[in-house]
Scaffold this active site. Structure first.
Site, PDB file in Angstrom:
ATOM      1  N   TYR A   1       0.834  -1.204   0.000  1.00 42.58           N
ATOM      2  CA  TYR A   1       0.000   0.000   0.000  1.00 42.58           C
ATOM      3  C   TYR A   1       0.869   1.255   0.000  1.00 42.58           C
ATOM      4  CZ  TYR A   1      -3.708   3.282   1.424  1.00 42.58           C
ATOM      5  OH  TYR A   1      -4.594   4.339   1.491  1.00 42.58           O
TER       6      TYR A   1
ATOM      7  N   LYS B   1       1.053   4.124  -2.992  1.00 44.25           N
ATOM      8  CA  LYS B   1       0.640   5.526  -2.814  1.00 44.25           C
ATOM      9  C   LYS B   1       1.789   6.483  -3.159  1.00 44.25           C
ATOM     10  CE  LYS B   1      -3.657   4.909  -1.793  1.00 44.25           C
ATOM     11  NZ  LYS B   1      -4.729   5.436  -2.652  1.00 44.25           N
TER      12      LYS B   1
HETATM   13  N1  LIG Z   1      -9.770   5.559   4.749  1.00 46.17           N
HETATM   14  C1  LIG Z   1      -8.558   6.005   4.990  1.00 46.17           C
HETATM   15  O1  LIG Z   1      -8.087   6.026   6.137  1.00 46.17           O
HETATM   16  C2  LIG Z   1      -7.724   6.538   3.852  1.00 46.17           C
HETATM   17  C3  LIG Z   1      -6.593   7.314   4.176  1.00 46.17           C
HETATM   18  C4  LIG Z   1      -5.795   7.795   3.149  1.00 46.17           C
HETATM   19  C5  LIG Z   1      -6.122   7.538   1.832  1.00 46.17           C
HETATM   20  N2  LIG Z   1      -7.230   6.773   1.545  1.00 46.17           N
HETATM   21  C6  LIG Z   1      -7.518   6.509   0.133  1.00 46.17           C
HETATM   22  O2  LIG Z   1      -8.765   7.086  -0.201  1.00 46.17           O
HETATM   23  C7  LIG Z   1      -9.352   6.352  -1.270  1.00 46.17           C
HETATM   24  C8  LIG Z   1     -10.782   5.993  -0.899  1.00 46.17           C
HETATM   25  O3  LIG Z   1     -10.724   5.188   0.245  1.00 46.17           O
HETATM   26  P1  LIG Z   1     -11.961   4.932   1.233  1.00 46.17           P
HETATM   27  O4  LIG Z   1     -11.400   4.959   2.601  1.00 46.17           O
HETATM   28  O5  LIG Z   1     -13.098   5.790   0.858  1.00 46.17           O
HETATM   29  O6  LIG Z   1     -12.225   3.404   0.858  1.00 46.17           O
HETATM   30  P2  LIG Z   1     -13.587   2.593   0.621  1.00 46.17           P
HETATM   31  O7  LIG Z   1     -13.178   1.160   0.652  1.00 46.17           O
HETATM   32  O8  LIG Z   1     -14.631   3.090   1.521  1.00 46.17           O
HETATM   33  O9  LIG Z   1     -13.953   3.013  -0.879  1.00 46.17           O
HETATM   34  C9  LIG Z   1     -13.180   2.599  -1.973  1.00 46.17           C
HETATM   35  C10 LIG Z   1     -14.108   2.426  -3.154  1.00 46.17           C
HETATM   36  O10 LIG Z   1     -13.310   2.014  -4.277  1.00 46.17           O
HETATM   37  C11 LIG Z   1     -14.005   0.994  -4.953  1.00 46.17           C
HETATM   38  N3  LIG Z   1     -13.079   0.119  -5.663  1.00 46.17           N
HETATM   39  C12 LIG Z   1     -12.079  -0.639  -5.132  1.00 46.17           C
HETATM   40  N4  LIG Z   1     -11.495  -1.348  -6.100  1.00 46.17           N
HETATM   41  C13 LIG Z   1     -12.124  -1.030  -7.262  1.00 46.17           C
HETATM   42  C14 LIG Z   1     -11.979  -1.458  -8.597  1.00 46.17           C
HETATM   43  N5  LIG Z   1     -11.060  -2.382  -8.957  1.00 46.17           N
HETATM   44  N6  LIG Z   1     -12.778  -0.921  -9.547  1.00 46.17           N
HETATM   45  C15 LIG Z   1     -13.733  -0.011  -9.210  1.00 46.17           C
HETATM   46  N7  LIG Z   1     -13.920   0.422  -7.950  1.00 46.17           N
HETATM   47  C16 LIG Z   1     -13.126  -0.090  -6.995  1.00 46.17           C
HETATM   48  C17 LIG Z   1     -14.736   0.210  -3.863  1.00 46.17           C
HETATM   49  O11 LIG Z   1     -15.831  -0.542  -4.379  1.00 46.17           O
HETATM   50  C18 LIG Z   1     -15.168   1.332  -2.923  1.00 46.17           C
HETATM   51  O12 LIG Z   1     -16.456   1.818  -3.252  1.00 46.17           O
HETATM   52  C19 LIG Z   1      -8.447   5.144  -1.500  1.00 46.17           C
HETATM   53  O13 LIG Z   1      -7.604   5.373  -2.598  1.00 46.17           O
HETATM   54  C20 LIG Z   1      -7.652   5.047  -0.210  1.00 46.17           C
HETATM   55  O14 LIG Z   1      -6.397   4.434  -0.409  1.00 46.17           O
HETATM   56  C21 LIG Z   1      -8.040   6.286   2.530  1.00 46.17           C
END
Ligand SMILES: NC(=O)c1ccc[n+]([C@@H]2O[C@H](COP(=O)([O-])OP(=O)(O)OC[C@H]3O[C@@H](n4cnc5c(N)ncnc54)[C@H](O)[C@@H]3O)[C@@H](O)[C@H]2O)c1
Length: 248
Positions: free
Chosen positions: A154, A158
Site C-alpha cells: 500500500y 501511494k
Molecule cells: N480511509 C482512509 O483512512 C484513507 C486514508 C488515506 C487515503 N485513503 C484513500 O482514499 C481512497 C478511498 O478510500 P476509502 O477509505 O473511501 O475506501 P472505501 O473502501 O470506503 O472506498 C473505496 C471504493 O473504491 C471501490 N473500488 C475498489 N477497487 C475497485 C476497482 N477495482 N474498480 C472499481 N472500484 C473499486 C470500492 O468498491 C469502494 O467503493 C483510497 O484510494 C484510499 O487508499 C483512505
C-alpha cells in the site's frame, strides 16, 4: 468562498466508497454534474441517490476496456469533462511482512491504486484537454511519505501514485490540465474500519478525519480557485510527518 465550479462536470472513481461518495456529494452541492464509477453496483446506486443528475457507471477500474467504455459513456452523456477524481483504492495486506505477501496481492494493490489512474486518465485526457481549466485530483495517502508496519504494498503504491501525478503535471504543462494529490492520514470510512476494526474508532487514540473533510480538500483542488496548485497537493496528517525524532 465561491469555487466557480457550477456548470462543470466531473468523473469520480471509487464513488461508492467513503471518500469517493463524499466527494461526489460535495461536487454535486457545488453545481457539478458527476459521473460515478465503481465496481460495486449497490454502493454506486446509494451514492447516485444522493447526487442529483448523476450518472452511475459500474466498472472495474483495473480493466482497460471497461475503463475506456465508462469514460466514453461519461463524456457522451455529460458533454464535457472538466475534472477527474481518482479515488478507487484498496489496502491490500495489512500487518503482513513481504515474505507473507503473494505476488498476486502485490499486483492487485498496484492495479487498483496506481494502474487504474493511468487507465482512467489516458482515456479521459482528450476530453480534459478540450475543457477549460481542467483538473485531476488523485487521492493518495500519507502512506506515500510515512509507513505503518506490514503495509509495504500500500505504501509503495501511494508513493507511486503521488509521483505519477507529479510527472503527469509536467507532461500536461501548457494543456490547461492541472494534476494534484490529496494525501490524508486515517479517515473514518469502510476501508479503515475494515483494516482497524470498529472498536478502534470508538475512542481513537490517533487523529481521525471524516470523508467530508477530505472531500473539501479535493473539491478545492479541483476548482479553478486552485489554479496555481499543480504537481503538488495537500498532505492532511494533522502535522504528524513534520515531527522530527530529535528529542529536544
Ligand atoms: N480511509 C482512509 O483512512 C484513507 C486514508 C488515506 C487515503 N485513503 C484513500 O482514499 C481512497 C478511498 O478510500 P476509502 O477509505 O473511501 O475506501 P472505501 O473502501 O470506503 O472506498 C473505496 C471504493 O473504491 C471501490 N473500488 C475498489 N477497487 C475497485 C476497482 N477495482 N474498480 C472499481 N472500484 C473499486 C470500492 O468498491 C469502494 O467503493 C483510497 O484510494 C484510499 O487508499 C483512505
Amino acid at each position: 468562498m465561491e469555487l466557480r465550479l457550477s456548470g462543470r462536470t466531473a468523473l469520480i472513481t471509487g464513488a461508492g466508497g467513503g471518500i469517493g461518495r463524499a466527494v461526489a456529494q460535495a461536487l454535486t452541492a457545488e453545481g457539478v454534474r458527476v459521473a460515478l464509477l465503481d465496481r460495486d453496483a449497490e454502493a454506486l446506486r446509494a451514492t447516485a441517490a444522493l447526487c442529483a443528475g448523476s450518472l452511475p457507471l459500474v466498472a472495474d477500474v483495473t480493466h482497460e476496456d471497461a475503463v475506456a467504455d465508462a469514460v466514453a459513456h461519461a463524456v457522451a452523456e455529460l458533454g464535457a469533462l472538466h475534472t477527474v477524481i481518482c479515488c478507487a483504492g484498496i489496502s491490500g495486506p495489512v500487518g503482513s511482512g513481504i515474505e507473507a505477501t503473494s505476488l498476486a496481492e502485490w499486483q492487485a494493490v498496484f492495479a487498483v491504486n496506481v494502474t487504474s489512474a493511468f487507465l482512467v486518465l489516458r482515456a479521459a485526457l482528450p476530453a480534459l484537454r478540450d475543457a477549460p481549466a481542467a483538473s485531476v485530483v488523485l487521492v493518495a495517502s500519507d502512506s506515500a511519505v510515512v509507513a505503518s508496519p506490514g503495509m509495504a504494498p500500500y505504501c509503495a503504491s501511494k508513493a507511486a501514485l503521488v509521483q505519477f501525478g507529479r510527472a503527469l503535471s509536467v507532461d500536461l504543462a501548457g494543456d490547461d490540465v492541472r494534476v494534484t494529490t490529496v494525501s490524508p492520514s486515517v479517515v473514518d470510512t469502510p476501508m479503515s474500519r475494515g483494516d482497524l476494526g470498529d472498536a478502534a474508532f470508538a475512542a481513537p487514540e490517533f487523529p481521525v478525519q471524516t470523508a467530508e473533510e477530505v472531500a473539501a480538500h479535493v473539491v478545492y483542488l479541483a476548482s479553478p480557485r486552485a489554479r496555481a496548485i499543480n504537481g503538488s497537493g495537500i498532505l492532511s496528517d494533522f502535522g504528524y510527518s513534520a515531527r522530527s525524532g530529535f528529542p529536544a
